[in-house]
Scaffold this motif. Structure first.
Motif, short mmCIF file in Angstrom:
data_model
loop_
_atom_site.label_atom_id
_atom_site.label_comp_id
_atom_site.label_asym_id
_atom_site.label_seq_id
_atom_site.Cartn_x
_atom_site.Cartn_y
_atom_site.Cartn_z
N THR A 21 -0.38 3.87 2.98
CA THR A 21 -0.19 2.56 2.38
C THR A 21 1.27 2.15 2.45
O THR A 21 2.16 3.03 2.52
N LYS A 65 6.81 13.58 -4.57
CA LYS A 65 6.92 12.33 -3.80
C LYS A 65 6.88 12.62 -2.31
O LYS A 65 6.19 11.95 -1.54
N GLY A 91 3.98 11.51 0.19
CA GLY A 91 4.46 10.56 1.18
C GLY A 91 3.97 9.15 0.90
O GLY A 91 4.04 8.68 -0.23
N GLN A 92 3.41 8.53 1.93
CA GLN A 92 2.92 7.15 1.79
C GLN A 92 1.41 7.12 1.57
O GLN A 92 0.78 6.10 1.81
N SER A 93 0.86 8.26 1.15
CA SER A 93 -0.59 8.32 0.97
C SER A 93 -1.04 7.45 -0.20
O SER A 93 -0.33 7.33 -1.21
N ALA A 94 -2.23 6.90 -0.06
CA ALA A 94 -2.78 6.09 -1.13
C ALA A 94 -3.56 6.95 -2.13
O ALA A 94 -4.12 6.42 -3.09
N THR A 152 -2.57 8.86 -4.39
CA THR A 152 -2.01 8.99 -5.74
C THR A 152 -2.82 8.19 -6.75
O THR A 152 -2.82 8.49 -7.94
N GLY A 153 -3.53 7.17 -6.26
CA GLY A 153 -4.40 6.40 -7.16
C GLY A 153 -5.45 7.27 -7.83
O GLY A 153 -5.89 7.00 -8.94
N ASP A 163 2.71 0.51 0.02
CA ASP A 163 3.27 0.62 -1.35
C ASP A 163 2.46 1.63 -2.16
O ASP A 163 1.58 1.27 -2.95
N PRO A 164 2.74 2.93 -1.95
CA PRO A 164 1.97 3.94 -2.70
C PRO A 164 2.15 3.77 -4.21
O PRO A 164 3.23 3.38 -4.65
N ASP A 165 1.10 4.06 -4.92
CA ASP A 165 1.14 3.95 -6.37
C ASP A 165 1.93 5.13 -6.94
O ASP A 165 1.43 6.26 -6.98
N ARG A 166 3.14 4.87 -7.36
CA ARG A 166 3.98 5.95 -7.88
C ARG A 166 3.79 6.15 -9.39
O ARG A 166 4.38 7.06 -9.96
#
Lengths: 297, 652
Positions: B624, A44, A48-51, A53-54, B626-629
């Protein structure tokens, strides 16, 4: 006939101790979470706040993981160290909990009591630990003799016959599976004997285990093979289901978690089935000549 | 088949040897060199005895006073050779393990003995103990148009397998085995100022460079041996009951290698006009179909996107495991792959090696760049095409590994090898092969090049990239292009297609990627909504695209962390689903975009399609709210289950 009777009785006994298996499952989950959650935390932090992970929605993406850089390294270190620690801890906890489980399985009709479960776990911890260590050592040695050494001998790239190492590997692994079941049987008989005889005597228990395994080989061994086959098929099924299911929503992931834990519970149930079946088989064979009921080693 | 042999043998005999045409109707190359060799393999002594007649034509306008030849096999003679000095280690004291080539006699025109005119030279490192290059001063200098013909009797002792060469038991791979001309480069060729021989010593990290030649090779081996070469078999005869003689012909290839082993099974297949022959151990027949599929896919893709494969024959070898050291090498119309017994179909390693090594028929074989001096031109460009082929035919995300729980594309491996290398900045991509420090040769030549070629494709597009390579083929097939020549082709094609869209030329790209040591790393630093006139200081160009009568604005901040400056796409996604595409030239150290209005940004992505594969960190390319967790939670769940099952299985 005796085999199926024992398998049926084992099944009945294992279902009867479902609460004990629940304890097994819960401790397993708690312990593993101690290792897995920090790893999740590391990931996590890394993402971080990266997109990005999609990109992981379709499964492992080696590029994305490698871009974690130092975080990826700490992730792999955490995994290897955590797994090692987990195995050692589980070795101890398993030895502890199986004492309670075997004790609960020794009777077909007694009601399960959590208090008695933990009392028995404590009582038999040391002998069960010794039995586990000795049989595990034998199994490791066996793997060394049957798989590692022969493979080391033939797996050299200098070997002109390429099919020989594969043939040897298949034979070695098959032999190992067959022979290892004998030692698993020894451990199960020894533990069943130990809980019946209450006073801790691990070496006498092992002596009984060896003696009973070989004297009742024709009934015990096929039963172990049947159990092994069922358990293996179950594990393969789990791998298929858990491995291939890639839920893409939070609800789906929760479903995956529930399903995997239910499957794990069934896995513990199948293990208890083995313990119960061996205990039952021991009892079925127990009106034995007095010399065999207790063994001098 | 026998009929064909007779026809070909007849054609050869009536048409006058190496100067004639047997395989193709017209010569593909200028035919500067040619070789006729009578070779005999003695499996007991591991020696090849050869009688060679070779020519070099001075097709330049310069008078050339000497000739230079490679004696590659002497690299394995002792630990004092340049090869071993760079490679480390030693061939040992066992005479059976070492390799060498000895010239027994060397005569020129009219039988003049050239041995007294011959001396070893060491153009690269002045290592007097290295004997891999020989210079012969001609009694009469070769004037423009002259042909220098030499006759050489030689013995080549094959080494115990090293560098995909030599023997293991009764297996032989015979490469770099005969005295071979260097390349005479006149002034102007490959940007040379003064004409001269390009004939480098054999280095630990180097491959080869030669003119396209014609080969007529007669090979004598014991009868039970199966032979594979880069030529076409013209004739086979029984020599004395115990040995057989095969006559092979190859045209317009840069090297002639061959293999002999009694254990080969031979399979053939056809792709268009090309007869494909596969030599594979008899125990590994389950790999035959996948090997043919791989090579046919590669043929189809390169034929379509680069240019035609011009020979009617192709042979490839899947060596046995005990001789796997011969695997993964290319000799234009002959190459070696590498598979293993029972290698699962989900692991595409054999296909990858086959596709890669076949690709060298183009990038080095047809487009004969100098592998010594510009290794990126063969290994790098070829890796780029290998990765494209693998991911095209075996799955965009599974070109390399296609397991249910793990899929890996071929191009991913290249990028992560480059991006994660700690030595990625120690040297440029344009170095002589033996000058790469810190074991960076492979990473720089293969992976970095493939990664920047993908990046170039990301910028100019796939169609334009294919057009670049078609033009490169058209201009430089059967010649010796340099790196600059390739860059010129790119510049011309990009200009033709896009005009000045990317500037007057693409040199800005190559200066940074090929000739530079910088890294590329773009980052979305932040984005936030704010009131107009608040504390945010905005030094860069502010782009106002939204309505300006609102008191609110959204600001996106982008950073360039690396030295490389490339144009990037930026995608800004608002909470209401609206998206704005921006194009940033990527030159400044930071870039701010300001949007006036009530809309709130949900995420920002630099290079949303991951086209700039040189970017060493894709994670910081996006941000982003709201990152996709879900993937992380899923991963965590599976990890927990895995560990629980594992501990349950391994304990009694």
């Amino acid at each position: 006939m005796k085999i199926f009777k024992a398998l049926g009785s084992g099944c009945h006994r294992s279902l009867k101790v479902w609460k004990g298996i629940l304890i097994f499952w819960f401790i397993s989950l708690s312990l593993v979470s101690l290792v897995a959650f920090p790893m999740k935390g590391i990931m996590k932090t890394g993402f971080g706040q990266s997109a990005i992970t999609g990109k992981l929605l379709n499964g492992i993406d080696v590029e994305v993981l490698s871009d974690l850089g130092a975080v990826y390294k700490s992730l792999t270190h955490s995994f290897s160290a955590g797994l090692l620690l987990l195995l050692l801890l589980w070795l101890l906890i398993n030895a502890f909990l199986t004492g309670g489980l075997f004790n609960s399985l020794k009777s077909n009709d007694e009601k399960f009591s959590a208090g008695e479960f933990f009392r028995a776990s404590a009582r038999y911890f040391l002998p069960f630990m010794v039995i586990t260590l000795i049989i595990s050592a034998i199994l490791i040695l066996l793997a060394l003799i049957l798989i590692v050494i022969p493979m080391g001998g033939v797996a050299s790239p200098d070997n002109p016959n390429e099919s020989v190492p594969w043939l040897i590997l298949i034979i070695s692994v098959s032999l190992y599976i067959l022979i290892s079941q004998v030692f698993v049987l020894v451990a199960d008989y020894a533990r069943a004997w130990q809980v019946k005889n209450e006073k801790p005597a691990c070496f006498r228990a092992l002596g009984f285990g060896f003696s009973r395994s070989f004297r009742r080989f024709l009934s015990s061994f096929p039963m172990m093979l049947i159990i092994w086959l069922v358990q293996t098929m179950f594990v393969l099924l789990v791998l298929k289901v858990i491995g291939n299911w890639k839920p893409a929503s939070g609800f789906g992931v929760f479903g995956l978690f529930l399903l995997s834990q239910v499957l794990l519970y069934i896995r513990f149930l199948l293990k208890a089935w083995r313990y119960g079946s061996v205990t039952s088989l021991k009892e079925l064979n127990d009106p034995l000549p007095s010399s065999e009921a207790t063994v001098n080693i | 088949m026998r009929k064909l042999f007779f026809i070909l043998a007849f054609l050869l005999s009536v048409s006058g040897g190496v100067n004639s045409q047997v395989i193709n109707k017209v010569p593909l190359s200028p035919r500067i060199t040619g070789y006729t060799i009578d070779a005999k393999l003695d499996p007991a002594t591991k020696c090849v005895t050869g009688k060679m007649e070779a020519f070099w034509v001075n097709q330049t306008t310069e008078t050339v006073p000497d000739i230079q030849l490679h004696l590659y096999m002497n690299a394995f003679r002792s630990n004092k050779s340049t090869f071993y000095k760079e490679f480390g280690g030693s061939p040992g004291k066992d005479s059976a393990a070492i390799g060498w080539v000895e010239i027994k006699s060397f005569t020129g025109k009219n039988g003049i003995d050239l041995l007294p005119y011959m001396k070893f030279i060491h153009p690269d490192d002045k290592n007097l103990s290295d004997s891999t290059v020989v210079k012969v001063t001609l009694p009469v200098a070769a004037k423009p148009g002259d042909t220098v013909t030499v006759k050489i009797n030689f013995v080549t002792k094959l080494p115990s397998q090293i560098r995909r060469n030599g023997y293991r038991d009764d297996f032989f791979f015979v490469a770099q085995w005969f005295p071979k001309f260097g390349v005479y480069e006149p002034a102007g060729m490959r940007q040379r100022n003064i004409g001269g021989w390009n004939c480098h010593q054999f280095h630990a990290h180097s491959e080869f460079y030669a003119d396209h030649s014609v080969y007529d090779v007669k090979i004598t081996v014991p009868k039970e041996y199966v032979i594979g070469t880069g030529g076409m078999l013209l004739n086979e005869s029984d020599a004395d009951g115990k040995t057989k003689v095969q006559t092979w012909r190859a045209e317009d290839i840069v090297d002639f290698a061959w293999t002999a082993w009694p254990g080969y099974a031979v399979f053939t297949d056809q792709w268009k006009q090309v007869k494909i022959t596969l030599l594979i151990p008899k125990t590994r027949l389950e790999q035959v179909e996948r090997q043919f599929t791989a090579v046919k896919n590669a043929l189809e893709y390169l034929d379509k996107n680069v240019g035609p494969y011009p020979w009617p024959h192709l042979t490839f070898v899947d060596p046995p495991a005990f001789a796997s050291g011969a695997g993964g090498m290319e000799y234009t119309t002959l190459f070696t792959s590498e598979s293993f017994y029972k290698v699962p179909g989900t692991i595409h390693l054999p296909e990858m090696v086959t596709v890669h090594e076949f690709g060298h028929a183009y990038f080095m074989g047809i487009l004969a760049s100098n592998e010594f001096e510009e290794p990126w031109m063969d290994e790098g460009i070829n890796s780029f095409w290998e990765e494209r082929i693998m991911d095209h035919y075996w799955g965009e995300n599974s070109g390399m590994i296609d397991l249910p729980f793990l899929k890996v594309s071929d191009k991913s491996l290249s990028r992560l090898t480059y991006a994660r290398s700690g030595s990625r900045q120690v040297i440029t991509n344009n170095e002589y092969s033996w000058n790469y420090p810190h074991n960076t040769y492979d990473m720089m030549s293969y992976e970095k090049t493939a990664t920047w070629l993908y990046t170039m494709m990301g910028i100019i597009g796939e169609d334009a990239t294919n057009e670049v390579f078609r033009e490169y083929y058209k201009r430089w097939a059967f010649k010796h292009p340099s790196g600059k020549d390739f860059v010129n082709v790119v510049n011309d094609v990009v200009k033709r297609i896009y005009g000045d869209k990317f500037g007057p030329d693409m040199n800005w790209f190559f200066d940074q990627t090929l000739y530079g040591t910088g890294v590329c790393d773009y980052k979305v630093e932040s984005f936030r909504s704010s009131l107009q006139g608040s504390k945010i200081k905005n030094d860069s160009t502010v782009k106002s695209l939204m309505v300006t009568d609102s008191s609110k604005m959204a600001i996106v901040r982008l950073d360039r962390l690396g030295d490389i400056m490339l144009p990037v796409d930026v995608l800004v996604h608002f909470k209401d689903g609206e998206e704005i595409h921006e194009s940033w030239d990527g030159k400044s150290r930071f870039k701010d975009y300001t949007y006036y209005g009530e809309k709130q940004i949900q995420w920002v992505k630099i290079d949303p399609d991951y086209k700039i594969r040189m970017d060493v960190d894709f994670i910081n390319n996006s941000l982003t709210i709201d990152p996709d967790r879900v993937p992380l939670r899923r991963f965590s769940d599976k990890l927990i289950s895995f560990m629980q099952f594992l501990t349950s299985i391994v304990t009694l």
